[in-house]
Design a protein around this motif. Structure first.
Motif, PDB file in Angstrom:
ATOM      1  N   ALA A 212       0.782  -1.289   0.035  1.00  0.00           N
ATOM      2  CA  ALA A 212       0.117   0.211  -0.106  1.00  0.00           C
ATOM      3  C   ALA A 212       0.876   1.156  -0.224  1.00  0.00           C
ATOM      4  CB  ALA A 212      -0.943   0.026   1.248  1.00  0.00           C
ATOM      5  N   GLY A 213       2.028   1.129   0.396  1.00  0.00           N
ATOM      6  CA  GLY A 213       2.664   2.371   0.562  1.00  0.00           C
ATOM      7  C   GLY A 213       3.900   2.461  -0.250  1.00  0.00           C
ATOM      8  N   GLU A 214       4.085   1.632  -1.302  1.00  0.00           N
ATOM      9  CA  GLU A 214       5.182   1.204  -2.264  1.00  0.00           C
ATOM     10  C   GLU A 214       4.937   2.604  -3.253  1.00  0.00           C
ATOM     11  OE1 GLU A 214       7.634  -0.362  -2.306  1.00  0.00           O
ATOM     12  OE2 GLU A 214       7.293  -2.009  -0.989  1.00  0.00           O
ATOM     13  N   PRO A 240       1.018   7.188  -2.471  1.00  0.00           N
ATOM     14  CA  PRO A 240       2.471   7.350  -2.345  1.00  0.00           C
ATOM     15  C   PRO A 240       2.887   8.112  -3.342  1.00  0.00           C
ATOM     16  CG  PRO A 240       1.708   5.079  -2.031  1.00  0.00           C
ATOM     17  CD  PRO A 240       0.470   5.900  -2.523  1.00  0.00           C
ATOM     18  N   LEU A 241       2.742   8.046  -4.619  1.00  0.00           N
ATOM     19  CA  LEU A 241       3.120   8.902  -5.685  1.00  0.00           C
ATOM     20  C   LEU A 241       3.029  10.608  -5.484  1.00  0.00           C
ATOM     21  CD1 LEU A 241       2.265   7.036  -8.831  1.00  0.00           C
ATOM     22  CD2 LEU A 241       4.401   7.195  -7.816  1.00  0.00           C
ATOM     23  N   GLY A 261      -1.113  13.693   3.540  1.00  0.00           N
ATOM     24  CA  GLY A 261      -1.381  12.648   2.570  1.00  0.00           C
ATOM     25  C   GLY A 261      -0.776  11.249   3.367  1.00  0.00           C
ATOM     26  N   ALA A 262       0.530  11.413   4.087  1.00  0.00           N
ATOM     27  CA  ALA A 262       0.919  10.327   4.756  1.00  0.00           C
ATOM     28  C   ALA A 262       0.172   9.905   5.982  1.00  0.00           C
ATOM     29  CB  ALA A 262       2.390  10.832   5.149  1.00  0.00           C
ATOM     30  N   LEU A 263      -0.509  10.632   6.568  1.00  0.00           N
ATOM     31  CA  LEU A 263      -1.340  10.469   7.524  1.00  0.00           C
ATOM     32  C   LEU A 263      -2.527   9.798   7.235  1.00  0.00           C
ATOM     33  CD1 LEU A 263      -2.362  10.608  10.800  1.00  0.00           C
ATOM     34  CD2 LEU A 263      -3.118  12.855   9.958  1.00  0.00           C
ATOM     35  N   VAL A 264      -3.230  10.141   6.115  1.00  0.00           N
ATOM     36  CA  VAL A 264      -4.324   9.482   5.548  1.00  0.00           C
ATOM     37  C   VAL A 264      -4.052   8.114   4.978  1.00  0.00           C
ATOM     38  CG1 VAL A 264      -5.769   9.710   3.554  1.00  0.00           C
ATOM     39  CG2 VAL A 264      -5.462  11.843   4.898  1.00  0.00           C
TER      40      VAL A 264
END
Length: 289
Positions: A212-214, A240-241, A261-264
């Motif tokens: 999911a975070g790649e 991630p992009l 975005g990282a938090l979401v």
């Protein structure tokens, strides 16, 4: 003399038990503390940037304040959906073969070795491979290529986890089913697989959380998109992009959006895993009546 010796041994056992318990608690704190610290820092940096526009608007042009990541959230859902449709069935099927039908065979050993190697391959290498196999022949980036890359990355984790969970099912369960005249394939699908389903589901969620975070494989496959897109044949946005693009930009507002975005992304992963665990605990995925 014997009473004093017994008292000393009892105290020694108590001290040893307390020391080992303390070390176990310390190890737990050392494991959990970084996760809590990261999550707390994400909330501190990103929570203030979350608003309705973040979930309903697309990114603004460079230099403009505002906008959101709605297209990236949709794109991540599409990419992870494609990846799960590819990785989960193939991975579980591979695990079933390794645990139930291919024990000790050369093919099973080759599959197991290949899965272990794939688990250690850097994600960027996977992205380059899919770029060569799909993007270049199609002459364009696409959501399909990104989903295939994520799906292939999920397969080895799901395969090895499924195998280990199936091997933990007692042989007596299999023998009881076979003794009642149930065919081997039916016993595997209806009894063994159902018994091991909680562990297999956990393995699937671990693979899901990993991909999911790649970002690296998506740079070579999905590419990214600043606009709404749900087509599998076109470049597509992903959280991630978008976080990567915003994080390396020179704009402070984009940096703020990257933290949001990282938090979401973390919250979505936690909610997905929690939802599956809840459904599993209710027995829906375990075949409970």
């Amino acid at each position: 003399m014997k009473v004093g010796e017994n008292t000393f041994r009892a105290r020694l056992r108590t001290m040893t038990d307390g020391m080992v318990t303390g070390l176990a608690v310390l190890a737990t704190v050392l494991v959990v503390a970084p996760l809590v610290a990261i999550f707390a820092y994400l909330i501190y940096k990103g929570a203030s940037s979350l608003n309705l526009a973040f979930f309903t608007q697309v990114p603004k042009p460079p230099g403009e304040v505002g906008g959101g990541m709605a297209n990236a959230i949709l794109g991540s859902g599409i990419l992870l959906g494609i990846g799960s449709l590819i990785g989960v069935p193939i991975g579980i099927g591979g695990g079933i073969y390794l645990a139930e039908f291919g024990r000790g065979t050369t093919l099973a050993n080759a599959i197991r070795f290949t899965a272990d190697v794939l688990n250690g391959i850097p994600s960027i290498v996977m992205g380059i491979a899919i770029y060569s196999l799909i993007v270049i022949p199609q002459h364009h980036f696409s959501a399909l290529a990104g989903g295939v890359a994520l799906g292939i990355m999920m397969i080895p984790t799901v395969t090895r986890t499924s195998e280990e969970m199936l091997l933990m099912v007692p042989h007596a369960v299999r023998e009881a089913a076979l003794g009642l005249g149930v065919p081997n394939w039916r016993s595997v699908m209806s009894i063994t697989l159902k018994t091991a389903s909680p562990g297999i589901i956990t393995g699937c969620m671990l693979a899901f959380s990993r991909v999911a975070g790649e970002t690296a494989p998506l740079l070579f496959t999905a590419l990214g998109n600043q606009f709404w897109s749900a087509s599998l044949k076109e470049p597509i946005a992903a959280l991630p992009l978008q976080i990567y693009v915003y994080a390396i930009s020179p704009y402070d507002d984009w940096h703020r959006m990257a933290w949001a975005g990282a938090l979401v992304l973390i919250i979505l992963i936690v909610l997905s895993v929690s939802l599956v665990r809840y459904v599993t605990s209710r027995g829906v995925l375990k075949g409970a009546s």
